[in-house]
Structures are given as structure tokens and as C-alpha cells.
Write a protein that holds these residues in place. Sequence first.
Motif, short mmCIF file in Angstrom:
data_model
loop_
_atom_site.label_atom_id
_atom_site.label_comp_id
_atom_site.label_asym_id
_atom_site.label_seq_id
_atom_site.Cartn_x
_atom_site.Cartn_y
_atom_site.Cartn_z
N HIS A 70 0.82 -1.21 0.00
CA HIS A 70 0.00 0.00 0.00
C HIS A 70 0.85 1.26 0.00
O HIS A 70 0.43 2.30 -0.53
N TRP A 71 2.05 1.21 0.57
CA TRP A 71 2.91 2.40 0.56
C TRP A 71 4.07 2.28 -0.42
O TRP A 71 5.05 2.95 -0.29
N ARG A 72 3.90 1.36 -1.40
CA ARG A 72 4.87 1.29 -2.50
C ARG A 72 4.15 1.43 -3.83
O ARG A 72 3.97 2.53 -4.33
N LYS A 73 3.71 0.32 -4.42
CA LYS A 73 3.14 0.36 -5.76
C LYS A 73 1.62 0.23 -5.80
O LYS A 73 1.00 0.51 -6.83
N ARG A 74 1.00 -0.27 -4.70
CA ARG A 74 -0.43 -0.51 -4.65
C ARG A 74 -0.89 -1.38 -5.82
O ARG A 74 -1.86 -1.08 -6.53
N GLN A 75 -0.17 -2.47 -6.02
CA GLN A 75 -0.51 -3.40 -7.08
C GLN A 75 -1.56 -4.41 -6.64
O GLN A 75 -2.22 -5.04 -7.47
N ILE A 76 -1.69 -4.60 -5.31
CA ILE A 76 -2.70 -5.52 -4.78
C ILE A 76 -3.97 -4.71 -4.51
O ILE A 76 -3.95 -3.72 -3.78
N LYS A 77 -5.06 -5.15 -5.07
CA LYS A 77 -6.28 -4.35 -5.07
C LYS A 77 -6.80 -4.06 -3.66
O LYS A 77 -7.28 -2.97 -3.39
N HIS A 78 -6.71 -5.05 -2.76
CA HIS A 78 -7.34 -4.90 -1.45
C HIS A 78 -6.34 -4.60 -0.33
O HIS A 78 -6.68 -4.77 0.85
N SER A 79 -5.14 -4.17 -0.65
CA SER A 79 -4.16 -3.92 0.41
C SER A 79 -4.60 -2.77 1.32
O SER A 79 -4.40 -2.80 2.54
N GLY A 80 -5.24 -1.76 0.74
CA GLY A 80 -5.69 -0.62 1.54
C GLY A 80 -6.75 -1.01 2.56
O GLY A 80 -6.69 -0.60 3.72
N ILE A 81 -7.73 -1.79 2.12
CA ILE A 81 -8.80 -2.20 3.03
C ILE A 81 -8.25 -3.13 4.11
O ILE A 81 -8.73 -3.14 5.25
N ALA A 82 -7.22 -3.92 3.77
CA ALA A 82 -6.60 -4.80 4.77
C ALA A 82 -5.93 -3.98 5.87
O ALA A 82 -6.07 -4.27 7.06
N VAL A 83 -5.20 -2.93 5.48
CA VAL A 83 -4.55 -2.06 6.47
C VAL A 83 -5.59 -1.32 7.29
O VAL A 83 -5.46 -1.17 8.51
N LEU A 84 -6.66 -0.88 6.63
CA LEU A 84 -7.74 -0.18 7.33
C LEU A 84 -8.39 -1.08 8.37
O LEU A 84 -8.66 -0.67 9.51
N LEU A 85 -8.64 -2.34 8.02
CA LEU A 85 -9.23 -3.29 8.96
C LEU A 85 -8.30 -3.54 10.13
O LEU A 85 -8.72 -3.61 11.29
N GLY A 86 -7.00 -3.69 9.83
CA GLY A 86 -6.02 -3.92 10.89
C GLY A 86 -5.95 -2.75 11.86
O GLY A 86 -5.90 -2.95 13.09
N ALA A 87 -5.98 -1.52 11.34
CA ALA A 87 -5.95 -0.34 12.21
C ALA A 87 -7.21 -0.24 13.05
O ALA A 87 -7.17 0.17 14.22
N SER A 88 -8.36 -0.63 12.49
CA SER A 88 -9.61 -0.60 13.24
C SER A 88 -9.59 -1.60 14.39
O SER A 88 -10.03 -1.30 15.50
N ILE A 89 -9.06 -2.79 14.14
CA ILE A 89 -8.94 -3.79 15.20
C ILE A 89 -8.00 -3.29 16.29
O ILE A 89 -8.26 -3.44 17.49
N ALA A 90 -6.91 -2.69 15.88
CA ALA A 90 -5.95 -2.17 16.85
C ALA A 90 -6.58 -1.10 17.73
O ALA A 90 -6.35 -1.06 18.95
N LEU A 91 -7.39 -0.22 17.13
CA LEU A 91 -8.05 0.82 17.92
C LEU A 91 -9.03 0.20 18.92
O LEU A 91 -9.03 0.57 20.10
N GLY A 92 -9.86 -0.73 18.46
CA GLY A 92 -10.82 -1.36 19.36
C GLY A 92 -10.14 -2.09 20.50
O GLY A 92 -10.55 -1.97 21.67
N PHE A 93 -9.08 -2.83 20.20
CA PHE A 93 -8.37 -3.61 21.21
C PHE A 93 -7.66 -2.71 22.22
O PHE A 93 -7.84 -2.85 23.44
N SER A 94 -6.87 -1.77 21.73
CA SER A 94 -6.09 -0.93 22.65
C SER A 94 -6.99 0.00 23.46
O SER A 94 -6.75 0.22 24.65
N PHE A 95 -8.04 0.54 22.84
CA PHE A 95 -8.93 1.45 23.56
C PHE A 95 -9.70 0.70 24.65
O PHE A 95 -9.90 1.22 25.75
N MET A 96 -10.12 -0.53 24.35
CA MET A 96 -10.82 -1.34 25.35
C MET A 96 -9.91 -1.61 26.55
O MET A 96 -10.31 -1.45 27.71
N MET A 97 -8.67 -2.01 26.29
CA MET A 97 -7.73 -2.29 27.37
C MET A 97 -7.43 -1.02 28.18
O MET A 97 -7.33 -1.07 29.41
N LEU A 98 -7.32 0.10 27.49
CA LEU A 98 -7.03 1.36 28.17
C LEU A 98 -8.18 1.77 29.08
O LEU A 98 -7.96 2.14 30.25
N ILE A 99 -9.40 1.69 28.58
CA ILE A 99 -10.57 2.09 29.37
C ILE A 99 -10.74 1.19 30.58
O ILE A 99 -11.04 1.66 31.70
#
Length: 462
Positions: A126-155
Motif C-alpha cells: 500500500h505504501w509502495r506500488k499498490r498493485q494488490i487491489k485490497h491492500s488498503g482495506i486490509a490495512v484499514l481493517l487492521g488499524a480498526s482492530i488495533a483501535l478497538g483492542f487498545s482502547f478497550m484495554m485502556l478504558i
Amino acid sequence: MANTPVVTVGAPDDLGLRRVVINDKTAGKVRSPGELQRLLRHAGIAFGHDIHWLGGDSTVWPDRPWRRRTIGTLMAVGLLTTCLMLVKIGIADILNALTYAGRLAGATFLFLALVEMIAAVATLDHWRKRQIKHSGIAVLLGASIALGFSFMMLIVQIGSRVYTRYFPLWIILTVWSVWALWILVRGRAWKGIRNPKRIAIGALVSAFLAITNLAYSQVYVPYVTSPLIQTAAEFRAPSLNREGTSMYLPVHLTVKNSGQVPVYILGSIYWIHGRSAKNLKYKLISSGEFVAPPGRTLNPGEELARDEVVVIKNPDKPSDVDAVKAQAEVYVVRKDRMKLMADYERSKKEAGNLRKEHKDDDPEGPSGEYRRYQSEISNSDEILNVMRGRQRITLWWVPNGSWPYIYADVAPPGERRPFDPNNPAANKEDRQRYGLEKVTGSMAQTPYGELLKKARAQPATE
């Protein structure tokens, strides 16, 4: 002229990539004149060929390699860190969780860790050639999981006021995931995906169902199922020795788990008192522990029993005792909320020995003489271990004159708390977390004259 290829270079995207189209077919993406020259050479076209420029001429190359590589690296580091924490929790729960729901939660965390790993790999594209069609959505999903997990633990840690060594990590991961989502949303990472709204709604519904299931299995079910522990003391038939100089008074002591939750019996105590006919005060005749070893498990439906024999010297001599009473008490803790280490039953220490070893100040205990049992504990699942940090359970058995008592407490190692066995609200939060409970049985009391009469009616014993 009919065979002259038509070359078009599109407008730069948010990463500075410009799409190159040759004869209406995408040939690739480039972010500099050098990359464009290599692509045309590979296609057999001279670099001086006429090119149609869209969104800027041959001088517009907005790529900033250092910025792009920095963002990509930070994305990958955050995703891999989240992945490692999910793996740590998931593996520990699959192997050691005390409940089926805990093991299922461990499998869920491992699945989420796999998603985070895929997302971390997708950052390379995603931060080089973006030749894989769904690489962006994969990173977006990973960041969303990270936010939910870390925010839950923090709260949870803020709400419980327990700040473990992981607390700074949850803050960093929460801030990082908010930044990552801002970058991804601003760059429309879902571009090229059909029906992105449906995918987002599906992900939200799945997350809601997973969280609801975890809350039901990990919080609601354990807390509405309460243990039911019963303990009792009962006098059995007394007897005299042949000389009549001693009366043997058997006391039958029991503790039973009549509920559906297994428990650990941290400690036990029984009292045999004689009541004075003059002032109605009680004098201690005998006391001690009746459950051995301490820390043993009491499963649902299981009952433990023990007989203690109290010896009363010179029973026929005039005495101011007009009644004898017996009572028992145990301290229990729920086995489905914690795991007691095996060294608890061997941890018995007298106050004198602790003072010699300079180990009588952690945590603060009673003054005077006592014996202590102590061990570190493990929570029912790894996510609680991470949130709560190290915990230790301690039980004191205190002689205290005519009224010996036992007292149990849960606290992090090294944390000093006021020793207050008479305050039932002390350490209330930890008591509720682990189901730490003092169970006092009903009192059995019999007139002394009646006991002596029964003893005379029994055959003499050796």
C-alpha cells in the motif's frame, strides 16, 4: 501512424503515483521520471515519445519518499505490535484459560492476530506500488482492530484504577491507531472496493456480536452464578475415660459446596467455647484448622468432614461452665476466576520466622503472633492478567486470645494495605473480582450438664 502507441500518464494520487496507460491498457504506476523511463523502455517505447499528461506535466512528481516510507514503517510497527499482544493473550488462553469461553476467546484473539499480520504485510504494497487491489482495506481493517483492542484495554485499566506495565503501551497504541485511521480515511484506503458501506456495516455487526458474546460468556454468566458454600459444627456423643478424669467431646466439622461453582478453600478455623454461668462470657476451650491441606479444591456437590476431639479435664469437679458451643468458618475463593499456585499449601510461615527473614512487611499484616499462607495467583484468562498485573493472595491465621480468627486479602505484591479484618468493605473490589468470601457456619450449643450426663451413659474409653 496507425501503429504508433498512445501513452497517457494520469494525475498523481496521494502517494505521488501516476498511472501509465499504453493503448488503453494500464502498464503500471510510476512516481518519478526515472521509473517512467524504465517502464517505457520495457514496453519498447522511446522516452522521447509523445505523452498525454493528465493532472500535471512532466515536472509534477509530488512523491516524498522519506515521508511515505516513514508512514509505511510506522503503520507496520503498530500493526505488528498489536499482533504480538494478541498472540500473547490468545496462546495463553487457549492453553491455560479456566473456562471454555476463555479458550474460545483465545482462539478469537489468534484470529485477530492473523488479520493484523496480513495487514502489516499489506503495508508493503500500500505504501509502495499498490498493485494488490485490497491492500488498503486490509490495512484499514487492521488499524480498526488495533483501535478497538487498545482502547478497550485502556478504558478497563483506567476504570479499575489498576495500572500495569502495559498501561503506557495501550496509550501509545490508541494514539497510533487514531492517527493511522486518520491517514487511511483521508487517503480513501477503500478505493477500488465494491460496496464499501456494506463491508463496513458487516464488520461492525460482526464486531458487535463478538463483543456481546464475550461479555455474556466472560462477565454475565460468571457473575450471575454464585457459589453456595455451607459449613457446620455438630457435637457427637461424649464419653469418659476409665478413671473418669477426662471427658472426650467429639465435634463433627463439615464444609460442603452446594452450588455450581468450584472453589478453593484458602483456610479454615473452628472454635469450641465454654460459657460462664456467672457473667455469660465465653472462654476458649479449643480451636484449630479442620481443612487440610489449605488451598484444596471443593467441587460442586463435594463435602469435606473431619472430627475433632476436645478433652475436658476433671469434668465432675464444680465448674462455672454452663454451656459449650462450637462453630466453624472458612475462607473461599472462586476457582473459575483465578488459579491458585501449587506452592500455597506449602507456604505456611509463622510470624517469628517471617521476622527473622525480614519478610513480614509485604503486605502489612497483624501485630503479634500469627501464621500466614501466601501465593501469587493467575487470573481466569490472559487478558485479565495483562489488565490487572501480578496479584497475590494472603491468608492470616491469628490466635488472638479467646477469639482466634482468619482473614484473607488480595493485593499486588509489594502493595501495603491497612490490616482490617473487622471491615467487610475492605478490599471490596478485589473480593468481588475473585469471589473471595468468608463463610461462617451456624452455632451449635449444648448445656454442659447434658453433655456430662450423656458421657456417663456411654461405655468408658481408653
